[in-house]
Scaffold this motif. Structure first.
Motif, PDB file in Angstrom:
ATOM      1  N   ALA A 187     -14.151  32.982  28.840  1.00  0.00           N
ATOM      2  CA  ALA A 187     -14.556  32.361  27.835  1.00  0.00           C
ATOM      3  C   ALA A 187     -14.316  30.981  27.802  1.00  0.00           C
ATOM      4  O   ALA A 187     -15.465  30.293  27.758  1.00  0.00           O
ATOM      5  CB  ALA A 187     -13.924  32.793  26.428  1.00  0.00           C
ATOM      6  N   ALA A 188     -13.613  29.978  28.754  1.00  0.00           N
ATOM      7  CA  ALA A 188     -13.505  28.707  28.437  1.00  0.00           C
ATOM      8  C   ALA A 188     -15.307  28.746  28.933  1.00  0.00           C
ATOM      9  O   ALA A 188     -15.968  27.144  28.924  1.00  0.00           O
ATOM     10  CB  ALA A 188     -12.182  27.608  29.496  1.00  0.00           C
ATOM     11  N   MET A 189     -15.430  28.962  30.372  1.00  0.00           N
ATOM     12  CA  MET A 189     -16.334  28.659  30.808  1.00  0.00           C
ATOM     13  C   MET A 189     -17.813  28.553  30.584  1.00  0.00           C
ATOM     14  O   MET A 189     -18.723  27.789  30.274  1.00  0.00           O
ATOM     15  CB  MET A 189     -16.353  29.746  32.461  1.00  0.00           C
ATOM     16  N   ALA A 190     -17.776  29.537  29.538  1.00  0.00           N
ATOM     17  CA  ALA A 190     -18.964  30.478  29.102  1.00  0.00           C
ATOM     18  C   ALA A 190     -18.874  29.147  28.085  1.00  0.00           C
ATOM     19  O   ALA A 190     -20.297  28.282  27.899  1.00  0.00           O
ATOM     20  CB  ALA A 190     -19.192  31.598  28.346  1.00  0.00           C
ATOM     21  N   GLU A 191     -18.308  29.218  27.200  1.00  0.00           N
ATOM     22  CA  GLU A 191     -18.300  27.697  26.462  1.00  0.00           C
ATOM     23  C   GLU A 191     -18.820  26.520  26.561  1.00  0.00           C
ATOM     24  O   GLU A 191     -19.306  25.653  26.397  1.00  0.00           O
ATOM     25  CB  GLU A 191     -17.219  26.855  25.382  1.00  0.00           C
ATOM     26  N   GLN A 192     -18.482  26.213  28.105  1.00  0.00           N
ATOM     27  CA  GLN A 192     -18.802  24.677  28.829  1.00  0.00           C
ATOM     28  C   GLN A 192     -20.279  25.125  28.904  1.00  0.00           C
ATOM     29  O   GLN A 192     -21.245  23.724  29.324  1.00  0.00           O
ATOM     30  CB  GLN A 192     -18.332  24.795  30.005  1.00  0.00           C
ATOM     31  N   ALA A 193     -20.434  25.709  29.493  1.00  0.00           N
ATOM     32  CA  ALA A 193     -22.383  26.178  29.893  1.00  0.00           C
ATOM     33  C   ALA A 193     -22.822  26.232  28.329  1.00  0.00           C
ATOM     34  O   ALA A 193     -23.878  25.207  28.286  1.00  0.00           O
ATOM     35  CB  ALA A 193     -21.900  27.427  30.285  1.00  0.00           C
ATOM     36  N   ALA A 194     -22.387  26.519  27.704  1.00  0.00           N
ATOM     37  CA  ALA A 194     -23.031  26.484  25.962  1.00  0.00           C
ATOM     38  C   ALA A 194     -23.262  24.934  25.204  1.00  0.00           C
ATOM     39  O   ALA A 194     -24.022  24.518  24.895  1.00  0.00           O
ATOM     40  CB  ALA A 194     -22.489  27.679  24.901  1.00  0.00           C
ATOM     41  N   ALA A 195     -21.990  24.101  25.602  1.00  0.00           N
ATOM     42  CA  ALA A 195     -22.166  22.761  25.429  1.00  0.00           C
ATOM     43  C   ALA A 195     -23.347  21.635  26.371  1.00  0.00           C
ATOM     44  O   ALA A 195     -24.196  21.099  25.097  1.00  0.00           O
ATOM     45  CB  ALA A 195     -21.443  21.881  25.771  1.00  0.00           C
ATOM     46  N   ALA A 196     -23.663  22.281  27.679  1.00  0.00           N
ATOM     47  CA  ALA A 196     -25.192  22.096  27.924  1.00  0.00           C
ATOM     48  C   ALA A 196     -26.379  22.635  27.910  1.00  0.00           C
ATOM     49  O   ALA A 196     -27.284  21.523  27.806  1.00  0.00           O
ATOM     50  CB  ALA A 196     -24.705  21.911  29.955  1.00  0.00           C
ATOM     51  N   ALA A 238     -27.664  29.294  27.210  1.00  0.00           N
ATOM     52  CA  ALA A 238     -26.921  29.636  28.171  1.00  0.00           C
ATOM     53  C   ALA A 238     -25.715  30.506  27.647  1.00  0.00           C
ATOM     54  O   ALA A 238     -25.229  31.843  28.833  1.00  0.00           O
ATOM     55  CB  ALA A 238     -26.100  29.080  29.063  1.00  0.00           C
ATOM     56  N   LEU A 239     -25.189  30.291  26.800  1.00  0.00           N
ATOM     57  CA  LEU A 239     -24.299  31.428  26.077  1.00  0.00           C
ATOM     58  C   LEU A 239     -24.528  32.873  25.632  1.00  0.00           C
ATOM     59  O   LEU A 239     -25.217  33.116  25.211  1.00  0.00           O
ATOM     60  CB  LEU A 239     -23.228  31.175  25.089  1.00  0.00           C
ATOM     61  N   THR A 240     -23.843  33.724  26.491  1.00  0.00           N
ATOM     62  CA  THR A 240     -24.396  35.419  26.487  1.00  0.00           C
ATOM     63  C   THR A 240     -23.041  36.685  26.175  1.00  0.00           C
ATOM     64  O   THR A 240     -21.813  35.556  26.315  1.00  0.00           O
ATOM     65  CB  THR A 240     -25.964  35.301  27.671  1.00  0.00           C
ATOM     66  N   ARG A 241     -23.079  37.075  26.500  1.00  0.00           N
ATOM     67  CA  ARG A 241     -22.399  38.457  27.082  1.00  0.00           C
ATOM     68  C   ARG A 241     -22.997  39.851  27.948  1.00  0.00           C
ATOM     69  O   ARG A 241     -24.184  39.674  28.415  1.00  0.00           O
ATOM     70  CB  ARG A 241     -22.296  39.594  25.115  1.00  0.00           C
ATOM     71  N   SER A 242     -22.112  39.738  28.616  1.00  0.00           N
ATOM     72  CA  SER A 242     -22.415  41.150  29.067  1.00  0.00           C
ATOM     73  C   SER A 242     -22.764  41.852  29.230  1.00  0.00           C
ATOM     74  O   SER A 242     -22.318  43.054  28.203  1.00  0.00           O
ATOM     75  CB  SER A 242     -20.991  41.007  30.884  1.00  0.00           C
ATOM     76  N   TRP A 243     -23.374  43.173  30.017  1.00  0.00           N
ATOM     77  CA  TRP A 243     -22.943  44.269  29.600  1.00  0.00           C
ATOM     78  C   TRP A 243     -21.974  44.897  29.473  1.00  0.00           C
ATOM     79  O   TRP A 243     -22.231  46.234  28.183  1.00  0.00           O
ATOM     80  CB  TRP A 243     -23.402  45.200  31.439  1.00  0.00           C
ATOM     81  N   THR A 244     -21.028  44.504  29.409  1.00  0.00           N
ATOM     82  CA  THR A 244     -19.189  45.234  28.441  1.00  0.00           C
ATOM     83  C   THR A 244     -19.181  44.378  27.605  1.00  0.00           C
ATOM     84  O   THR A 244     -18.167  44.593  26.744  1.00  0.00           O
ATOM     85  CB  THR A 244     -18.331  44.996  29.694  1.00  0.00           C
ATOM     86  N   GLY A 245     -19.913  43.862  26.933  1.00  0.00           N
ATOM     87  CA  GLY A 245     -19.468  42.485  26.034  1.00  0.00           C
ATOM     88  C   GLY A 245     -19.036  41.321  25.629  1.00  0.00           C
ATOM     89  O   GLY A 245     -18.605  41.085  24.945  1.00  0.00           O
ATOM     90  N   THR A 246     -18.247  41.215  27.461  1.00  0.00           N
ATOM     91  CA  THR A 246     -17.204  40.372  27.533  1.00  0.00           C
ATOM     92  C   THR A 246     -18.544  38.911  27.534  1.00  0.00           C
ATOM     93  O   THR A 246     -19.683  38.581  27.846  1.00  0.00           O
ATOM     94  CB  THR A 246     -16.846  40.126  28.726  1.00  0.00           C
ATOM     95  N   PRO A 247     -17.991  37.545  28.099  1.00  0.00           N
ATOM     96  CA  PRO A 247     -17.897  36.336  27.821  1.00  0.00           C
ATOM     97  C   PRO A 247     -19.175  36.541  28.648  1.00  0.00           C
ATOM     98  O   PRO A 247     -18.522  36.711  30.133  1.00  0.00           O
ATOM     99  CB  PRO A 247     -17.422  35.014  27.393  1.00  0.00           C
TER     100      PRO A 247
END
Length: 255
Positions: free
Chosen positions: A172-181, A185-194
């Motif tokens: 989740a922290a990595m996804a949030e870092q990408a979203a800050a840029a 870029a913030l999305t969900r995987s096939w299984t609903g995870t960050p």
């Protein structure tokens, strides 16, 4: 050899055309686990096989082997301008720009986003390696800024296939870092995870900078014609390539 290929004839240019393409795994000489047209020289494949594949790509592009330019990619933000073949080892960089004709620029990927930028009117083309670290660090906006300083006024980009958001699960922290840029870029995987959609982030950055975008569809993890580190682990690399031709057009048949 090519997963996707096109010749672009910009309106109002000096008659030059731009060829862009993304290679696939067919017509290569690599053996498993790199079987096919592996162009990566740093993944454990036989160097002779890699060089044979690179020479075949150069021939398909109609340039001499030394005029097919690869970078030493490091997931950074270094942008290099080049006007001919490397005089020694390839530069450590994640973007290369040229104003030369018949000089093919290549970016290697196996899930990261290959970005090909061009402004034929200004006589400029670029190849950019935009993985998650590069996207979050702003490598693409840096290249756009550099090309505009060099005279580009009508920039356009072709964004190639890469791992899609649903296949790129991350903490989740990595996804949030990408979203800050880039929020898209913030999305969900096939299984609903960050998860991260790096290409969506790159496209957002390009559009935000006023660059016209063509986004070639396809997920590297889901398409067997493309190399994918996420899918296979030890594997090869496919390439995005771009070359500008001055005042003439060489046919680029679909392959």
């Amino acid at each position: 050899m090519f997963h996707w290929r096109r010749t672009i004839s910009p309106d109002g240019s000096d008659g030059s055309v731009v060829e862009v393409g993304f290679t696939g795994r067919s017509r290569g000489v690599g053996a498993a686990p790199w079987h096919g047209l592996n162009l990566g020289g740093h993944v454990g494949d036989d160097p002779r096989q890699v060089e044979a594949n690179r020479a075949a790509l150069a021939e398909s592009l109609g340039v001499s082997r030394e005029r097919l330019i690869f970078m030493n990619q490091v997931h950074g933000t270094e942008v290099v301008e080049v006007d001919g073949p490397w005089s020694g080892a390839a530069a450590s960089a994640d973007a290369v720009i040229t104003g030369a004709t018949d000089l093919a620029l290549a970016v290697l990927v196996a899930d990261c986003v290959p970005v090909l930028l061009h402004d034929a009117g200004a006589g400029l083309v670029a190849a950019v390696h935009a993985g998650r670290p590069g996207m979050t660090a702003g490598i693409v906006p840096l290249v756009v800024e550099r090309m505009r300083r060099l005279g580009a006024e009508q920039l356009a980009a072709v964004v190639g296939p890469s791992v899609c958001g649903r296949c790129y699960e991350v903490p989740a922290a990595m996804a949030e870092q990408a979203a800050a840029a880039a929020p898209s870029a913030l999305t969900r995987s096939w299984t609903g995870t960050p998860a991260i959609d790096v290409a969506a982030g790159v496209v957002e950055q390009l559009a935000g900078d006023g660059v016209r975008v063509e986004w070639v569809p396809g997920c590297s993890r889901e398409n067997a014609d493309l190399y994918s580190y996420r899918r296979d682990g030890r594997t090869g690399r496919f390439a995005g390539v771009i070359v500008r031709r001055a005042g003439r057009q060489r046919p680029a048949a679909a392959e």
